[in-house]
Design a protein around this motif. Structure first.
Motif, short mmCIF file in Angstrom:
data_model
loop_
_atom_site.label_atom_id
_atom_site.label_comp_id
_atom_site.label_asym_id
_atom_site.label_seq_id
_atom_site.Cartn_x
_atom_site.Cartn_y
_atom_site.Cartn_z
N ALA A 216 -6.30 -0.31 4.00
CA ALA A 216 -5.88 0.26 5.28
C ALA A 216 -7.04 0.88 6.02
O ALA A 216 -7.04 0.94 7.27
CB ALA A 216 -4.79 1.30 5.05
N THR A 217 -8.06 1.36 5.30
CA THR A 217 -9.20 2.02 5.94
C THR A 217 -10.43 1.11 6.02
O THR A 217 -11.47 1.53 6.54
CB THR A 217 -9.57 3.30 5.17
OG1 THR A 217 -9.91 2.97 3.82
CG2 THR A 217 -8.41 4.28 5.15
N GLY A 223 -4.04 -4.18 10.39
CA GLY A 223 -2.69 -3.67 10.25
C GLY A 223 -2.60 -2.57 9.21
O GLY A 223 -2.00 -2.76 8.14
N PRO A 224 -3.17 -1.40 9.49
CA PRO A 224 -3.18 -0.33 8.50
C PRO A 224 -1.78 0.15 8.10
O PRO A 224 -1.57 0.55 6.96
CB PRO A 224 -3.98 0.78 9.17
CG PRO A 224 -3.92 0.49 10.63
CD PRO A 224 -3.86 -1.00 10.74
N VAL A 225 -0.83 0.11 9.04
CA VAL A 225 0.52 0.57 8.72
C VAL A 225 1.12 -0.29 7.61
O VAL A 225 1.72 0.22 6.65
CB VAL A 225 1.42 0.55 9.98
CG1 VAL A 225 2.86 0.84 9.60
CG2 VAL A 225 0.91 1.56 10.99
N THR A 226 0.95 -1.60 7.71
CA THR A 226 1.48 -2.51 6.69
C THR A 226 0.86 -2.21 5.33
O THR A 226 1.55 -2.19 4.30
CB THR A 226 1.19 -3.97 7.08
OG1 THR A 226 1.81 -4.25 8.34
CG2 THR A 226 1.72 -4.93 6.03
N ALA A 227 -0.46 -1.98 5.33
CA ALA A 227 -1.14 -1.69 4.07
C ALA A 227 -0.66 -0.36 3.48
O ALA A 227 -0.42 -0.25 2.27
CB ALA A 227 -2.66 -1.66 4.29
N TYR A 228 -0.52 0.65 4.32
CA TYR A 228 -0.05 1.95 3.82
C TYR A 228 1.39 1.87 3.30
O TYR A 228 1.74 2.51 2.31
CB TYR A 228 -0.15 3.02 4.91
CG TYR A 228 -1.52 3.63 5.05
CD1 TYR A 228 -2.17 4.21 3.96
CD2 TYR A 228 -2.18 3.65 6.29
CE1 TYR A 228 -3.43 4.77 4.10
CE2 TYR A 228 -3.44 4.21 6.43
CZ TYR A 228 -4.05 4.77 5.33
OH TYR A 228 -5.30 5.34 5.46
N ARG A 229 2.23 1.07 3.97
CA ARG A 229 3.60 0.92 3.49
C ARG A 229 3.63 0.21 2.14
O ARG A 229 4.44 0.54 1.26
CB ARG A 229 4.44 0.16 4.52
CG ARG A 229 4.78 0.98 5.76
CD ARG A 229 5.72 0.19 6.69
NE ARG A 229 6.01 0.95 7.90
CZ ARG A 229 6.95 1.88 8.00
NH1 ARG A 229 7.67 2.20 6.94
NH2 ARG A 229 7.17 2.51 9.14
N ALA A 230 2.76 -0.77 1.97
CA ALA A 230 2.66 -1.43 0.67
C ALA A 230 2.18 -0.45 -0.40
O ALA A 230 2.69 -0.43 -1.53
CB ALA A 230 1.70 -2.62 0.76
N ALA A 231 1.21 0.40 -0.04
CA ALA A 231 0.72 1.41 -0.97
C ALA A 231 1.83 2.36 -1.38
O ALA A 231 1.97 2.73 -2.55
CB ALA A 231 -0.44 2.18 -0.34
N LEU A 232 2.65 2.76 -0.41
CA LEU A 232 3.75 3.67 -0.68
C LEU A 232 4.76 3.05 -1.65
O LEU A 232 5.24 3.71 -2.58
CB LEU A 232 4.45 4.06 0.63
CG LEU A 232 5.56 5.10 0.52
CD1 LEU A 232 5.02 6.44 0.02
CD2 LEU A 232 6.24 5.28 1.89
#
Length: 272
Positions: A216-217, A223-232
């Protein structure tokens, strides 16, 4: 002399375990004593006279030096890790793939871990690349069909090394390395299932959460939101195994990671 050397090796192994379990200066002193005992055993277990035992003790010595290096900051820690790498490489002179394939693969995996630590500390792309190659070499013997547990462990380790490489590499090449890391973690999960290996499954899911947050960074991420949602999703999965009563350290660490992911999503106005 042979019994003396064997007992020195065994003493060193006990001291190493003591040192691993003991924190601070006391633990460091125990690990130092283990190194001394392994080095004593090598005075009799020479390569010329006892090559198999020599290689075994070199591997054991390297494991202890790696633990020492991990615990030691600065130039001294770097020097200990360099000694560990040299000892693993020495063991591989006898533990060849042709004559000792399983020992060769295990030592390749150990060597890769030491190289990875070296590369991470020194921000060396070359050392991290060597670590990746050593993990990949180990996987030539540690196949999923013949050694599924070791295969999954090495896939997880390989993914971590690729992640470190990708984090330090910008643009498309870095994104490709991070994508390879995802695939290696996902491969590990084919064996590290929640049903059969719940703790290892949770650890690998936690690793994937860290990786997705890293993606995400990364400067290539669109698409950082997609990556962060996957991380969550990954960290939430890990927390279904990390019981706060029985695994407090893992639970606390994963919860802190979850809080960081949520904070990042809030910053993007994308709170789930």
């Amino acid at each position: 002399p042979l019994d003396w050397a064997m007992t020195q090796n065994n003493l060193a192994a006990a001291l190493q375990q003591q040192g691993t379990r003991t924190e601070g200066a006391a633990g460091a002193a125990l690990l130092a004593r283990a190194v001394t005992a392994y080095e004593a055993a090598l005075k009799v277990r020479t390569r010329q006279d006892h090559p198999v035992q020599w290689a075994q003790t070199q591997n054991n010595l390297a494991n202890t030096l790696q633990q020492q290096g991990t615990r030691t900051d600065g130039a001294q820690g770097a020097a200990l890790l360099a000694r560990a790498v040299a000892a693993y490489e020495a063991a591989l002179e006898v533990r060849t793939r042709q004559e000792h394939p399983l020992d060769w693969a295990m030592t390749q995996n150990n060597l890769a871990a030491a190289l990875q630590q070296q590369g991470t500390r020194t921000d060396s792309a070359a050392l991290l690349a060597r670590a990746v190659k050593a993990y990949e070499a180990a996987l030539e013997v540690r196949t999923r069909q013949d050694h599924p547990v070791q295969w999954a462990m090495t896939q997880n380790n390989l993914a971590t090394a690729l992640q470190h490489q990708g984090t330090r590499t910008g643009g498309a090449p870095g994104a490709a390395l991070l994508a390879r890391a995802v695939k290696a973690y996902e491969a590990a999960l084919e064996v590290r299932t929640r049903q059969d290996h719940p703790v290892q499954w949770a650890e690998t899911r936690e690793n994937l959460a860290i990786l997705e947050a890293t993606r995400a960074t990364h400067d290539s991420c669109t698409g950082p939101v997609t990556a962060y949602r996957a991380a969550l999703a990954h960290v939430d999965a890990a927390l279904t195994i990390y019981d706060p009563k029985h695994m407090p350290f893992n639970h606390t660490k994963a919860t802190a990671q979850r809080d960081q992911i949520l904070a990042a999503l809030r910053g993007l106005d994308q709170m789930p």
